[in-house]
Design a protein around this motif. Structure first.
Motif, PDB file in Angstrom:
ATOM      1  N   ASP A 161      -3.067   6.356  -0.825  1.00 47.65           N
ATOM      2  CA  ASP A 161      -3.883   5.119  -1.065  1.00 47.65           C
ATOM      3  C   ASP A 161      -4.869   4.615   0.105  1.00 47.65           C
ATOM      4  OD1 ASP A 161      -1.297   3.711  -1.909  1.00 47.65           O
ATOM      5  OD2 ASP A 161      -0.958   3.468   0.461  1.00 47.65           O
ATOM      6  N   ALA A 162      -5.495   5.759   0.864  1.00 47.50           N
ATOM      7  CA  ALA A 162      -6.857   6.250   1.876  1.00 47.50           C
ATOM      8  C   ALA A 162      -7.026   6.615   0.615  1.00 47.50           C
ATOM      9  CB  ALA A 162      -6.749   7.279   2.838  1.00 47.50           C
ATOM     10  N   ALA A 163      -6.866   7.453  -0.007  1.00 47.06           N
ATOM     11  CA  ALA A 163      -7.823   8.194  -1.974  1.00 47.06           C
ATOM     12  C   ALA A 163      -8.488   6.769  -1.999  1.00 47.06           C
ATOM     13  CB  ALA A 163      -7.661   9.305  -2.143  1.00 47.06           C
ATOM     14  N   ASP A 164      -7.653   6.289  -2.700  1.00 48.76           N
ATOM     15  CA  ASP A 164      -8.179   5.271  -3.209  1.00 48.76           C
ATOM     16  C   ASP A 164      -9.141   4.100  -2.937  1.00 48.76           C
ATOM     17  OD1 ASP A 164      -6.019   6.044  -5.621  1.00 48.76           O
ATOM     18  OD2 ASP A 164      -4.986   4.739  -5.138  1.00 48.76           O
ATOM     19  N   ASP A 165      -8.702   3.819  -1.456  1.00 50.17           N
ATOM     20  CA  ASP A 165      -9.586   2.817  -0.944  1.00 50.17           C
ATOM     21  C   ASP A 165     -11.152   3.706  -0.950  1.00 50.17           C
ATOM     22  OD1 ASP A 165      -8.044   1.494  -0.494  1.00 50.17           O
ATOM     23  OD2 ASP A 165      -6.895   1.808   1.940  1.00 50.17           O
ATOM     24  N   PHE A 166     -10.826   4.831  -0.810  1.00 47.61           N
ATOM     25  CA  PHE A 166     -12.364   5.438  -0.430  1.00 47.61           C
ATOM     26  C   PHE A 166     -13.228   6.116  -1.918  1.00 47.61           C
ATOM     27  CE2 PHE A 166     -11.367   6.500   3.741  1.00 47.61           C
ATOM     28  CZ  PHE A 166     -11.994   6.178   4.413  1.00 47.61           C
ATOM     29  N   THR A 169       0.467   7.191   2.027  1.00 53.66           N
ATOM     30  CA  THR A 169      -0.877   6.859   2.671  1.00 53.66           C
ATOM     31  C   THR A 169      -2.003   7.239   2.800  1.00 53.66           C
ATOM     32  OG1 THR A 169       0.198   7.376   4.681  1.00 53.66           O
ATOM     33  CG2 THR A 169       0.665   5.055   4.692  1.00 53.66           C
ATOM     34  N   LEU A 170      -1.696   8.259   2.257  1.00 50.75           N
ATOM     35  CA  LEU A 170      -2.420   9.724   1.790  1.00 50.75           C
ATOM     36  C   LEU A 170      -3.471   9.200   0.260  1.00 50.75           C
ATOM     37  CD1 LEU A 170      -1.219  12.853   2.977  1.00 50.75           C
ATOM     38  CD2 LEU A 170      -2.707  12.035   4.622  1.00 50.75           C
ATOM     39  N   THR A 175      -7.602  12.568  -6.564  1.00 52.79           N
ATOM     40  CA  THR A 175      -6.594  12.509  -5.974  1.00 52.79           C
ATOM     41  C   THR A 175      -5.135  13.549  -6.327  1.00 52.79           C
ATOM     42  OG1 THR A 175      -7.216   9.896  -5.539  1.00 52.79           O
ATOM     43  CG2 THR A 175      -5.059  10.705  -4.853  1.00 52.79           C
TER      44      THR A 175
END
Length: 597
Positions: free
Chosen positions: A224-229, A221-222, A236
């Motif tokens: 994925d969160a970086a991709d979202d930002f 999920t880390l 990443t």
């Protein structure tokens, strides 16, 4: 509510109730007496005695072989070699000679330099390989990749070194291939580069394993969160993946450096006498009966190993905050990364070509090293039967390996049960003592056992090799079985004891089937380590009692025909056969457990 089913299932209900009640009264990590169970569970005093009895064989072996061997090493280092006379005792002259002489400082620097180069290259190659395998989408391809990477562990160490002799020789595979493009010849054999390449090939699995383990523990999920930002893949990786995988990288570097500085066969055979390290110096000094000088070199090598281990431990602590405690909330999904497929193809060639070259060379029709062979023949396999001592060495290797596997599993399983299942004062100290042989370089330990036997007036031979190999493999068996015991369901033991079974019968009937796969893996591991070992054995064997790796080392120092290629092929085939049989038995055991459940 449905009626109770007929037959044995209805009768088994009280057993399940006993197990549940026992599990509620007794925490798995708190064995011992509880109210109402004074007759079925032992008291603390009995627990302590049981733990000590289980640990006694391993501790006695450690004291009798390891501790006294290292003490003998220290004693001989306080002597001064007198050619043709009696050594001078109680003197620091040999230490002064080694620590103040420019030659020995060059040897120490060469040892450290080889270790640093091998560690740096293996870290880069291993990290990229672990990353590529982690992001391989197809499970089958990923498993095949791991099999190729770890194939060098099955390939005998002496056989691997011989393979690189064939690859890097003046008329070897590499120069023959470069000649097709009008390049070369390149002179790599008998240079530091040959030693480094061979060690990278051998030690790469030990770098990939811990790094791969940390990749599997990174929370997906880390990323994925970086991709979202909107973070790029590089950012990443730099901000998340690399810091969180650093503990595995450091652990791999620690293993690689310790084994690289203590390596003997690669510097000895690929260095051609031009690459002098502490391990080759120990061997040379023993050959001239300068035991004090060899003892000092062995202790200096031990100090280097201890200092490097301490440095890596301190470095590991700096990344403690990045540790996720081994819990993965959401596994990181495989993501195809462009270019890593080409990298894996190159790595497959690097890992598999040495073994292929050895097999092809074993079928050469000529007695000199040339590539490609002008024609093929099985004459070198036939000549093995006529070589003095080779069949006896084969029988000795199998006998030693089998005996070491049995002893290591028996001692290691008893030690693991004592350390995991029982609490007693000083358990941490005992565990550290049992693991201490892992820190000592193998050639230093082998020489220390040799000095212990000389000091006690005992002859060396295969029995001494069995003892040395057992001491070296027991710590690894304890680690493997401790992990299995930690995962085993102990409430079954409690239920069996509640129903009147003795602790031993409860263990044999409930716990042993659960850890059977780990026992099998430990036995196969101990056999392969012993069967392919040379550093621990080379000082402990007589000329009429050898093992295959030691026999092959002596042959390579005197002859250049493809007989070692045939022998290497047979040794590798036997190792693969042992692994295959182990995997087959493991499947049978696991299938039996599923049927029982």
């Amino acid at each position: 509510m449905a009626d109770n089913p007929p037959g044995g299932i209805r009768e088994a209900a009280p057993v399940s109730g006993a197990a549940t009640a026992t599990a509620e009264r007794l925490a798995p990590d708190e064995p011992g007496p509880r109210r109402g169970h004074s007759k079925t569970f032992t008291g603390k005093g009995r627990d302590r005695r049981t733990a000590l009895l289980l640990l006694a064989p391993s501790v006695v072996l450690l004291l009798a072989v390891f501790v006294f061997a290292m003490e003998s090493l220290v004693e001989y280092s306080l002597q001064e070699y007198q050619p043709g006379g009696v050594n001078t005792t109680n003197t620091l002259a040999t230490w002064a000679k080694v620590l103040t002489g420019s030659y020995y400082w060059s040897v120490i620097w060469q040892t450290v330099l080889v270790g640093l180069l091998v560690t740096a290259i293996t870290a880069v190659v291993g990290y990229l390989t672990a990353l590529a395998l982690h992001h391989t989408k197809r499970t089958g391809w990923r498993n095949a990749g791991y099999a190729v990477v770890f194939s060098s562990l099955v390939f005998s160490g002496i056989a691997s070194v011989y393979a690189w002799q064939l690859l890097l020789g003046q008329e070897g595979f590499l120069n023959s291939a470069l000649g097709l493009f009008g390049i070369g010849p390149v002179h790599l054999l008998y240079e530091r580069s040959a030693v480094v390449i061979a060690l990278v090939h051998t030690l790469l699995p030990l770098m990939v394993l811990p790094i791969s383990s940390t990749f599997r523990q990174i929370d997906g999920t880390l990323a994925d969160a970086a991709d979202d930002f909107g973070a790029s893949r590089w950012r990443t990786f730099r901000s998340i993946t690399l810091p969180l995988s650093a503990p595995g990288l450091i652990a791999g570097c620690q293993l690689t450096f310790a084994l690289a500085i203590s390596s003997f066969t690669a510097p000895s055979l690929l260095g051609g006498g031009r690459i002098a390290t502490l391990s080759t110096s120990i061997y040379s000094l023993v050959g001239t009966t300068d035991y004090p000088g060899a003892s000092v070199c062995a202790l200096v090598l031990l100090v280097l190993a201890l200092v490097s281990t301490g440095a890596f431990v301190l470095l590991q602590r700096r990344f403690a905050e990045a540790d996720q405690g081994g819990v993965t909330i959401s596994p990181s999904p495989p993501r195809g990364i462009r270019g890593l497929g080409v990298w894996m193809a190159v790595l497959y060639v690097f890992q598999l070509v040495p073994a292929a070259i050895v097999v092809i060379s074993s079928l050469s029709s000529v007695s000199y090293g040339v590539w490609p062979p002008p024609s093929f023949s099985t004459r070198w396999y036939t000549s093995l039967y006529h070589q003095d001592g080779v069949m006896d060495a084969f029988v000795g290797s199998v006998w030693i390996g089998a005996l070491v596997a049995v002893l290591a599993v028996l001692l290691g399983s008893a030690g693991a049960v004592a350390l995991v299942r029982y609490r007693f004062r000083g358990s941490g100290m005992v565990q550290s003592a049992l693991f201490s042989p892992v820190v000592v370089p193998k050639i230093a330990f082998g020489f220390a056992v040799f000095m212990l036997l000389a000091r006690a007036g005992l002859p060396s031979g295969r029995w001494a090799v069995v003892l040395a190999h057992t001491v070296a493999t027991v710590p690894f068996v304890i680690v493997l079985l401790s992990a299995a015991l930690t995962r085993a369901d102990r409430t079954l033991d409690y239920a069996a004891i509640d129903l009147g079974a003795s602790p031993l019968r409860a263990f044999l009937g409930t716990t042993l089937p659960q850890i059977a796969p780990a026992l099998l893996i430990s036995g196969v591991f101990a056999f392969l380590v012993s069967f392919n070992e040379i550093d621990l054995s080379i000082f402990l064997l007589n000329s009429d009692q050898q093992t295959l790796p030691v026999w092959m080392y002596g042959y390579l120092n005197n002859y250049q025909d493809p007989t070692p290629a045939a022998l290497s092929t047979i040794m590798t085939a036997l190792s693969v056969l042992v692994v295959g049989l182990g995997a087959l038995l493991l499947r049978v055991v696991q299938r039996g457990r599923r049927l029982e459940l």
